[in-house]
Design a protein around this motif. Structure first.
Motif, PDB file in Angstrom:
ATOM      1  N   THR A  21       0.852  -1.195   0.077  1.00 43.57           N
ATOM      2  CA  THR A  21       0.159  -0.012  -0.017  1.00 43.57           C
ATOM      3  C   THR A  21       0.845   1.283  -0.060  1.00 43.57           C
ATOM      4  OG1 THR A  21      -1.813  -1.083   1.164  1.00 43.57           O
ATOM      5  CG2 THR A  21      -1.625   1.257   1.209  1.00 43.57           C
ATOM      6  N   ILE A  22       0.773   2.190  -0.767  1.00 48.25           N
ATOM      7  CA  ILE A  22       1.205   3.466  -0.816  1.00 48.25           C
ATOM      8  C   ILE A  22       0.531   4.546  -0.044  1.00 48.25           C
ATOM      9  CG2 ILE A  22       2.020   5.275  -2.295  1.00 48.25           C
ATOM     10  CD1 ILE A  22       3.466   2.387  -2.913  1.00 48.25           C
ATOM     11  N   LEU A  23       1.077   5.332   1.085  1.00 47.08           N
ATOM     12  CA  LEU A  23       0.440   6.292   1.862  1.00 47.08           C
ATOM     13  C   LEU A  23       1.227   7.446   1.870  1.00 47.08           C
ATOM     14  CD1 LEU A  23       0.889   4.056   5.169  1.00 47.08           C
ATOM     15  CD2 LEU A  23      -1.255   4.248   3.700  1.00 47.08           C
ATOM     16  N   CYS A  47       5.425  13.060   2.921  1.00 45.69           N
ATOM     17  CA  CYS A  47       6.020  12.118   1.920  1.00 45.69           C
ATOM     18  C   CYS A  47       5.091  10.969   1.607  1.00 45.69           C
ATOM     19  CB  CYS A  47       7.395  11.373   2.314  1.00 45.69           C
ATOM     20  SG  CYS A  47       7.232  10.272   3.749  1.00 45.69           S
ATOM     21  N   LEU A  48       5.502  10.259   0.509  1.00 45.54           N
ATOM     22  CA  LEU A  48       4.981   9.158   0.062  1.00 45.54           C
ATOM     23  C   LEU A  48       5.743   8.017   0.460  1.00 45.54           C
ATOM     24  CD1 LEU A  48       3.868   9.572  -3.690  1.00 45.54           C
ATOM     25  CD2 LEU A  48       2.354   9.721  -1.897  1.00 45.54           C
ATOM     26  N   ALA A  49       5.118   6.902   0.978  1.00 49.40           N
ATOM     27  CA  ALA A  49       5.730   5.829   1.519  1.00 49.40           C
ATOM     28  C   ALA A  49       5.043   4.523   1.295  1.00 49.40           C
ATOM     29  CB  ALA A  49       5.934   5.854   2.871  1.00 49.40           C
ATOM     30  N   GLY A  68       6.793  -1.268   8.842  1.00 43.39           N
ATOM     31  CA  GLY A  68       7.828  -0.648   8.030  1.00 43.39           C
ATOM     32  C   GLY A  68       7.612  -0.011   6.774  1.00 43.39           C
ATOM     33  N   LEU A  69       7.952   1.300   6.489  1.00 38.80           N
ATOM     34  CA  LEU A  69       7.738   1.967   5.715  1.00 38.80           C
ATOM     35  C   LEU A  69       9.045   2.277   4.809  1.00 38.80           C
ATOM     36  CD1 LEU A  69       5.410   4.987   6.639  1.00 38.80           C
ATOM     37  CD2 LEU A  69       4.674   2.676   6.082  1.00 38.80           C
TER      38      LEU A  69
END
Length: 73
Positions: A21-23, A47-49, A68-69
């Motif tokens: 998943t992109i957060l 940010c995107l993670a 964990g990102l």
């Protein structure tokens, strides 16, 4: 957010997210910390993670999810 590096971070939430998943991560508060003057590393404010892994744990009898990102540049 419990810790961070230049590549990613470890966060804990009350909601699980599936690996991959992109957060959009936005830092609202971060505990006072000592900054190494050599590196001047600080957590990213926004940010995107990508969620790389997830682990369910208990926090005061309630489920909590450690994740964990990996930052996406």
């Amino acid at each position: 957010m419990r810790n961070f590096s230049s590549d990613g971070a470890y966060i804990e939430t009350d909601r699980p997210f599936t690996p991959g998943t992109i957060l959009i991560v936005r830092m609202i508060r971060y505990p006072t910390m000592t900054v190494d003057p050599e590196t001047d590393e600080r957590p990213r404010l926004i940010c995107l993670a990508e969620v790389r892994w997830i682990q369910e744990r208990m926090d005061d009898g309630r489920p909590c999810y450690g994740m964990g990102l990996r930052y996406i540049d």
